[in-house]
Design a protein around this motif. Sequence first.
Motif, PDB file in Angstrom:
ATOM      1  N   SER A  45       0.814  -1.219   0.000  1.00 57.29           N
ATOM      2  CA  SER A  45       0.000   0.000   0.000  1.00 57.29           C
ATOM      3  C   SER A  45       0.847   1.268   0.000  1.00 57.29           C
ATOM      4  CB  SER A  45      -0.943   0.000   1.213  1.00 57.29           C
ATOM      5  OG  SER A  45      -0.204   0.034   2.410  1.00 57.29           O
TER       6      SER A  45
ATOM      7  N   ASP B 251       2.193   7.768  -6.014  1.00 55.48           N
ATOM      8  CA  ASP B 251       1.079   8.539  -5.444  1.00 55.48           C
ATOM      9  C   ASP B 251       1.597   9.727  -4.648  1.00 55.48           C
ATOM     10  OD1 ASP B 251      -0.615   6.734  -6.544  1.00 55.48           O
ATOM     11  OD2 ASP B 251      -1.128   5.710  -4.674  1.00 55.48           O
TER      12      ASP B 251
ATOM     13  N   SER C  69       4.985  -0.263  -6.608  1.00 57.92           N
ATOM     14  CA  SER C  69       5.168   1.120  -7.058  1.00 57.92           C
ATOM     15  C   SER C  69       5.597   1.198  -8.515  1.00 57.92           C
ATOM     16  CB  SER C  69       6.214   1.820  -6.187  1.00 57.92           C
ATOM     17  OG  SER C  69       5.762   1.971  -4.865  1.00 57.92           O
TER      18      SER C  69
ATOM     19  N   ASN D  61       1.013  -2.950 -12.972  1.00 53.47           N
ATOM     20  CA  ASN D  61       0.128  -2.044 -13.704  1.00 53.47           C
ATOM     21  C   ASN D  61      -0.878  -1.394 -12.748  1.00 53.47           C
ATOM     22  OD1 ASN D  61      -2.473  -1.462 -15.241  1.00 53.47           O
ATOM     23  ND2 ASN D  61      -1.053  -1.879 -16.916  1.00 53.47           N
ATOM     24  N   PRO D  62      -1.072  -0.058 -12.830  1.00 53.77           N
ATOM     25  CA  PRO D  62      -1.991   0.632 -11.910  1.00 53.77           C
ATOM     26  C   PRO D  62      -3.391   0.026 -11.867  1.00 53.77           C
ATOM     27  CG  PRO D  62      -0.728   2.230 -13.164  1.00 53.77           C
ATOM     28  CD  PRO D  62      -0.405   0.886 -13.734  1.00 53.77           C
ATOM     29  N   GLU D  63      -3.896  -0.445 -13.032  1.00 53.16           N
ATOM     30  CA  GLU D  63      -5.225  -1.050 -13.049  1.00 53.16           C
ATOM     31  C   GLU D  63      -5.249  -2.342 -12.229  1.00 53.16           C
ATOM     32  OE1 GLU D  63      -3.721   0.041 -15.831  1.00 53.16           O
ATOM     33  OE2 GLU D  63      -4.993   1.795 -16.241  1.00 53.16           O
TER      34      GLU D  63
ATOM     35  N   ARG E 247      -3.154  -3.070  -9.832  1.00 51.82           N
ATOM     36  CA  ARG E 247      -2.937  -2.660  -8.447  1.00 51.82           C
ATOM     37  C   ARG E 247      -4.254  -2.240  -7.800  1.00 51.82           C
ATOM     38  NH1 ARG E 247       1.369   1.240  -8.932  1.00 51.82           N
ATOM     39  NH2 ARG E 247      -0.170   2.885  -9.030  1.00 51.82           N
ATOM     40  N   ASP E 248      -5.059  -1.478  -8.517  1.00 51.79           N
ATOM     41  CA  ASP E 248      -6.348  -1.033  -7.993  1.00 51.79           C
ATOM     42  C   ASP E 248      -7.294  -2.207  -7.756  1.00 51.79           C
ATOM     43  OD1 ASP E 248      -5.484   1.567  -8.031  1.00 51.79           O
ATOM     44  OD2 ASP E 248      -6.449   2.073  -9.936  1.00 51.79           O
ATOM     45  N   THR E 249      -7.150  -3.252  -8.585  1.00 54.24           N
ATOM     46  CA  THR E 249      -8.010  -4.428  -8.459  1.00 54.24           C
ATOM     47  C   THR E 249      -7.734  -5.202  -7.176  1.00 54.24           C
ATOM     48  OG1 THR E 249      -8.067  -4.651 -10.871  1.00 54.24           O
ATOM     49  CG2 THR E 249      -8.738  -6.572  -9.598  1.00 54.24           C
TER      50      THR E 249
ATOM     51  N   LYS F  15      -5.808  -4.048  -4.397  1.00 53.34           N
ATOM     52  CA  LYS F  15      -5.379  -3.308  -3.203  1.00 53.34           C
ATOM     53  C   LYS F  15      -6.317  -3.495  -2.010  1.00 53.34           C
ATOM     54  CE  LYS F  15      -7.426   1.202  -4.361  1.00 53.34           C
ATOM     55  NZ  LYS F  15      -7.153   2.628  -4.604  1.00 53.34           N
ATOM     56  N   ASP F  16      -7.641  -3.474  -2.244  1.00 51.50           N
ATOM     57  CA  ASP F  16      -8.585  -3.628  -1.138  1.00 51.50           C
ATOM     58  C   ASP F  16      -8.499  -5.019  -0.518  1.00 51.50           C
ATOM     59  OD1 ASP F  16      -9.466  -1.050  -1.374  1.00 51.50           O
ATOM     60  OD2 ASP F  16     -11.208  -1.546  -2.604  1.00 51.50           O
TER      61      ASP F  16
ATOM     62  N   LYS G 207      -5.279  -5.237   1.445  1.00 54.40           N
ATOM     63  CA  LYS G 207      -5.417  -4.451   2.672  1.00 54.40           C
ATOM     64  C   LYS G 207      -6.258  -5.204   3.701  1.00 54.40           C
ATOM     65  CE  LYS G 207      -6.654   0.115   4.426  1.00 54.40           C
ATOM     66  NZ  LYS G 207      -7.210   1.440   4.133  1.00 54.40           N
TER      67      LYS G 207
END
Length: 418
Positions: free
Chosen positions: A154, A159, A346, A350-352, A354-356, A358-359, A362
């Motif tokens: 995270s 960012d 970091s 790929n950001p997409e 990573r977004d998939t 991350k939750d 976490k």
Amino acid sequence: MSTSIKFNIHEDWTVVILGFLIIGISLFIFLPEVPVFNWSNTSDLLKNIFDFNNLKILFTQFLYLIAIGTFGVFLIGKSIKYFLLTFPIVYLLTLIALILAGNSAIKSINLEAVIFSLTIGLAIGNFFKLPEWFRAALSTELFVKIGLVLLGTSVIFSDILKAGSLGLIQALIVVLSVWYFAFWLCKKLKVDDELTMMISSAVSICGVSAAIATSGAIKGDSKKLSYVISIVLVTAIPMMIFMPIIAKYFNFPEEVTGAWLGGSIDTSGAVVASGTLVGETALKISTIVKFSQNVLLGIAAFVISIYWTYTHNNSSEAVSKPSLKVIWERFPKFVIGFILASVVFSFFINPEVRDTVKDNLKNLQGVWFALAFTSIGLETNFKDLLQNNSRKPLFAFLIAQLFNIIITLFIAFLLFNK
């Protein structure tokens, strides 16, 4: 002494393996769903948490965690049989803590799940006589360090850079000045070395995570860690409520207020809650500043590890400073896992994608931490916790926190007052 070091190295490398195994599974094989813990009343409790689909997610999560934990226990060389007997109990108690923390009234005062898991563990561990094999089978260090490796996913450097340099500048100034002040104050009050390091990191960097990382870096006493965590979580509540009120009363600019909240409140949840009370701009700035401090966690753990090795070298060799080999042997390898996870997420994911994930990652990180604090509670004697710690650590934390509030406000005005 050498056997203990080998054991710790083995455990630290194990958590790096397990952390990246979880990351690899999440990226390429199976992404565990995030269970629902939000509820307001009995109807919500039955409809949301005890819904068949949510129970299925929780059971899948249990199988996932026990499989990872069993593999870790196998690598470390502890008893798999006893782990399989204790883990379901620890998981059930942790679920109760997560459900309690998910209540809307509890969320409104920002009490985190770890405080409930610690309290439940302490209550059971102190009112019931647990078998010695049960306490010995608890895998506190394993759970904590897996959570710390996952925490690295995270900490995304891009960012922070996109958010601007002011947050990083403030984070650096605050962390360095507050850490040194807290360290100096603890020494003046003759607080023991382990508590000094944990308090200094918790009050200056990012509260709970910093205390956990520091304890891992110095191989600290879990009882002292739970003591510091309790102070951090309890102190965050009045700060979260009264700092926005003070800011509004004195009519601080929203940017300054956000930077002040993000730089001085020790838990991320409390930062978000207090920022929300002020406004959207304050929320954004406070989150950036807090996240900037979180980025420094890996660096801080690394530096603390080196410092602790040099100043607490228990080797029988008549040397004034430990060799590089000794530093490497004593260095907590989970820090490498944390930094590697941060670098991978970091710069190489790929950001997409990573977004998939991350939750979900976490959520897993939070569950491992909650499991760890349930275990700490179960293995801790509350009487010992109170007897072994005088009021000096509490006074040191509160005075350092006051210094943190004042110096952070001053720096926030310098950097964010337009």
